[in-house]
Design an enzyme around this catalytic site. Structure first.
Site, mmCIF file in Angstrom:
data_model
loop_
_atom_site.group_PDB
_atom_site.id
_atom_site.type_symbol
_atom_site.label_atom_id
_atom_site.label_comp_id
_atom_site.label_asym_id
_atom_site.label_seq_id
_atom_site.Cartn_x
_atom_site.Cartn_y
_atom_site.Cartn_z
ATOM 1 N N HIS A 194 0.149 -5.490 -0.331
ATOM 2 C CA HIS A 194 0.985 -5.131 0.815
ATOM 3 C C HIS A 194 1.075 -6.290 1.804
ATOM 4 C CE1 HIS A 194 0.538 -0.479 0.188
ATOM 5 N NE2 HIS A 194 1.125 -1.106 -0.827
ATOM 6 N N GLU A 217 0.049 -6.541 4.912
ATOM 7 C CA GLU A 217 -1.121 -6.810 5.758
ATOM 8 C C GLU A 217 -2.145 -7.719 5.056
ATOM 9 O OE1 GLU A 217 0.290 -3.941 5.033
ATOM 10 O OE2 GLU A 217 0.193 -2.477 6.650
#
Ligand code: NAP
Length: 344
Positions: free
Chosen positions: A56, A58
């Site tokens: 992802h 992040e």
């Protein structure tokens, strides 16, 4: 503070869009890590969700920041900006909210909550319970617009639907086919823009008669990104097996036993298909317009009537009945109307 929040969430949206053609049916997400010092803000790292099933935004952002700052990062003095709520569940990757807590990031600014019922506020709660200062709802409208297909799938349990056709100035999408060759309405440039739409949407659909008469391939050959999944109906089992839509360049779904639009939509949702571009013909489009279950209408109108286009009097196939309320843009001399239904 609000202006800075918006500036950084805008940057997240830019990063997220870099993967526009590669993450579906996942959402597009971008993240940046910013350190606040007395001298001003410093962006330590950026990242985005690059492809379906991959890490992802992040963890990508944090990995990039740590790579660029091997001496270490004082996470407590940092804010992580991200356009969609960090996930809280174990999917293909571990939960992002957990990573944020483990790193000790002081503050997180989230563009919008994740509508996926597996997340839906849990990521925010998880971080708040661990003492992270979390702010939600910055540029929410823009965040929603970027991921409208993902949001539609998770809130309406159906794909986002875009209807698209091209017609003459007097409202025909083709000549009646026993009376001649197909009518060309699009230009090379507007055709290319349709291929961009094919890249933006996970699936493309046409009616039975369009498959029989046009034998289209329904691929994306003029824009970057993937080929869409192809969809049609065939309730009388009349489609030739060697039709171009059955080529192995992309999967094809054929509805035979139940061709009702509500059934098609719920079946596509079950298959995790978050968007469908419907490219005609008139009967299929009119059925969908009458059902009210669609989200956008894109119509290209040439400046020529049917008679001017073919040079002789021929019978035409009437375009779907639709009244435009927006002003068109002009591309290559053709008028392009785009209408958004008022939310879903
Ligand atoms: N200008 C453009 O943008 C554009 C785009 C695409 C196509 N076209 C043109 O449009 C023409 C074809 O359009 P069309 O309107 O004649 O046909 P169509 O919309 O392509 O297909 C309609 C057919 O689908 C079948 N069907 C399956 N499920 C149905 C259901 N639930 N309800 C109703 N029908 C269902 C019906 O055939 P059965 O009764 O046999 O099942 C029906 O006749 C061609 O000339 C093509 O070139 C133009």
């Amino acid at each position: 503070m609000q202006i800075m929040n918006e500036k950084y969430i805008y940057r997240c949206l830019q990063l997220a869009r870099l993967a526009e053609y590669y993450v579906a049916p996942n959402p597009m997400v971008g993240a940046i890590l910013v350190q606040h010092t007395e001298q001003g803000d410093k962006i330590l790292g950026e990242g985005w969700h690059m492809q379906y099933g991959g890490p992802h935004a992040e963890p990508n952002c944090i990995a990039n920041a740590e790579h660029a700052h091997p001496q270490g990062i004082d996470y407590k003095s940092c804010t992580l900006y991200v356009n969609l709520e960090p996930c809280s569940h174990y999917g293909k990757t571990p939960p992002c909210a957990e990573l944020i807590i483990r790193k000790g990031i002081g503050r997180v600014v989230v563009g919008m909550l994740d509508p996926n019922p597996q997340v839906a506020g849990r990521g925010v709660r998880m971080m708040q319970e661990a003492g992270v200062d979390v702010q939600v709802g910055v540029l929410e409208k823009e965040c929603f617009e970027l991921n409208k297909r993902f949001v539609c799938l998770h809130t309406q349990h159906r794909p986002y639907v875009i209807l698209k056709w091209a017609q003459t100035a007097d409202g025909y999408i083709d000549v009646a086919r026993d009376s001649g060759v197909p009518l060309i309405i699009s230009t090379p440039l507007t055709k290319q823009l349709v291929h961009q739409q094919r890249a933006e949407n996970m699936a493309i659909m046409v009616g039975t008669r369009t498959v029989i008469l046009d034998n289209p391939r329904l691929l994306n050959t003029r824009w970057s990104g993937r080929n869409p999944i192809r969809i049609t109906q065939d309730r009388h089992h009349v489609l030739p097996e060697d039709s171009n839509i059955f080529s192995d360049q992309s999967p094809t779904i054929v509805y035979r036993d139940n061709t009702e639009w509500t059934h098609v939509l719920s079946d596509l949702a079950k298959r995790n298909i978050h968007s469908v571009l419907v490219e005609g013909g008139a009967i299929l489009l009119q059925n969908i317009i009458d059902s009210g279950l669609y989200d956008e209408v894109h119509v290209e109108v040439s400046q020529y009537s049917l008679l001017q286009s073919v040079g002789k009097l021929l019978q035409g196939v009437e375009a779907p009945k639709y009244v435009f309320s927006t002003q068109p843009t002009i591309v290559d001399g053709n008028l392009i109307y785009v209408e958004y239904k008022n939310g879903f």
